[in-house]
Design a protein around this motif. Structure first.
Motif, PDB file in Angstrom:
ATOM      1  N   HIS A 167     -10.312  21.528 -50.490  1.00 36.00           N
ATOM      2  CA  HIS A 167      -9.366  20.464 -50.812  1.00 36.00           C
ATOM      3  C   HIS A 167      -9.982  19.702 -51.976  1.00 36.00           C
ATOM      4  O   HIS A 167     -11.041  19.074 -51.807  1.00 36.00           O
ATOM      5  N   PRO A 168      -9.376  19.766 -53.145  1.00 31.60           N
ATOM      6  CA  PRO A 168      -9.955  19.060 -54.301  1.00 31.60           C
ATOM      7  C   PRO A 168     -10.096  17.571 -54.015  1.00 31.60           C
ATOM      8  O   PRO A 168      -9.270  16.964 -53.341  1.00 31.60           O
ATOM      9  N   LEU A 169     -11.170  17.002 -54.515  1.00 31.90           N
ATOM     10  CA  LEU A 169     -11.418  15.563 -54.341  1.00 31.90           C
ATOM     11  C   LEU A 169     -10.756  14.777 -55.446  1.00 31.90           C
ATOM     12  O   LEU A 169     -10.633  15.222 -56.550  1.00 31.90           O
TER      13      LEU A 169
END
Length: 169
Positions: A167-169
């Motif tokens: 999950h990209p930050l």
């Protein structure tokens, strides 16, 4: 004063060591090969890492007691298949004992006959360059002859004994 010649005995238990190692999030791979008798060999591993860009080298490790050790030690080639997030069931199957790991698995033959699994985010076709005996494992260094990857596909991750996806930050 000269430095000690040996490491001190650990002050932790094997379960504590395993739990601490589990805090390092890794990708999940299935390492595959074709045995001398033509049968397919494969296992789930998260002990994969890059070593060198020139020449292109990667490494992974396998427990000495693994049943597949003779096949990987003697074979000329293997493939490292980095799994996609939707391949959790495949990771679990190739980690299990006493199951038909290859039943209904879609693959194509790679270098030296090593299977390249369908749907992975990347694959590395490796010449079995060298091996190092360390502790209860053997470290395999592969010279990458071919590699491929798919952009935009989320990898399968492993952390703390559980599977995740990115999950990209």
């Amino acid at each position: 004063m000269s430095p000690p010649r040996r490491a001190q005995a650990p002050d932790f238990s094997a379960p504590e060591f395993r739990a601490a190692l589990g805090m390092f999030a890794t990708g999940v791979t299935i390492v595959t090969a074709r045995a001398a008798d033509g049968s397919l060999v494969g296992l789930t591993a998260n002990s994969f890492n890059s070593v060198s860009m020139n020449p292109p080298l990667v490494l992974w490790s396998l427990a000495r007691r693994a049943g597949s050790m003779p096949h990987f030690s003697a074979g000329s080639h293997y493939a490292i298949n980095i799994l996609a997030a939707d391949q959790k069931a495949l990771a679990e199957r190739f980690a299990a004992r006493d199951v038909d790991r290859w039943r209904d698995v879609d693959y194509v033959e790679g270098a030296g006959g090593a299977p390249l699994l369908a749907g992975t985010v990347a694959s590395f076709e490796c010449f079995n360059r060298s091996r190092y005996d360390e502790g209860d494992h053997v470290i395999f260094v592969g010279e990458v002859e071919r590699c491929s990857h798919r952009d935009g596909t989320a990898p399968l991750l492993f952390h703390g004994g559980r599977f995740y996806t990115e999950h990209p930050l």
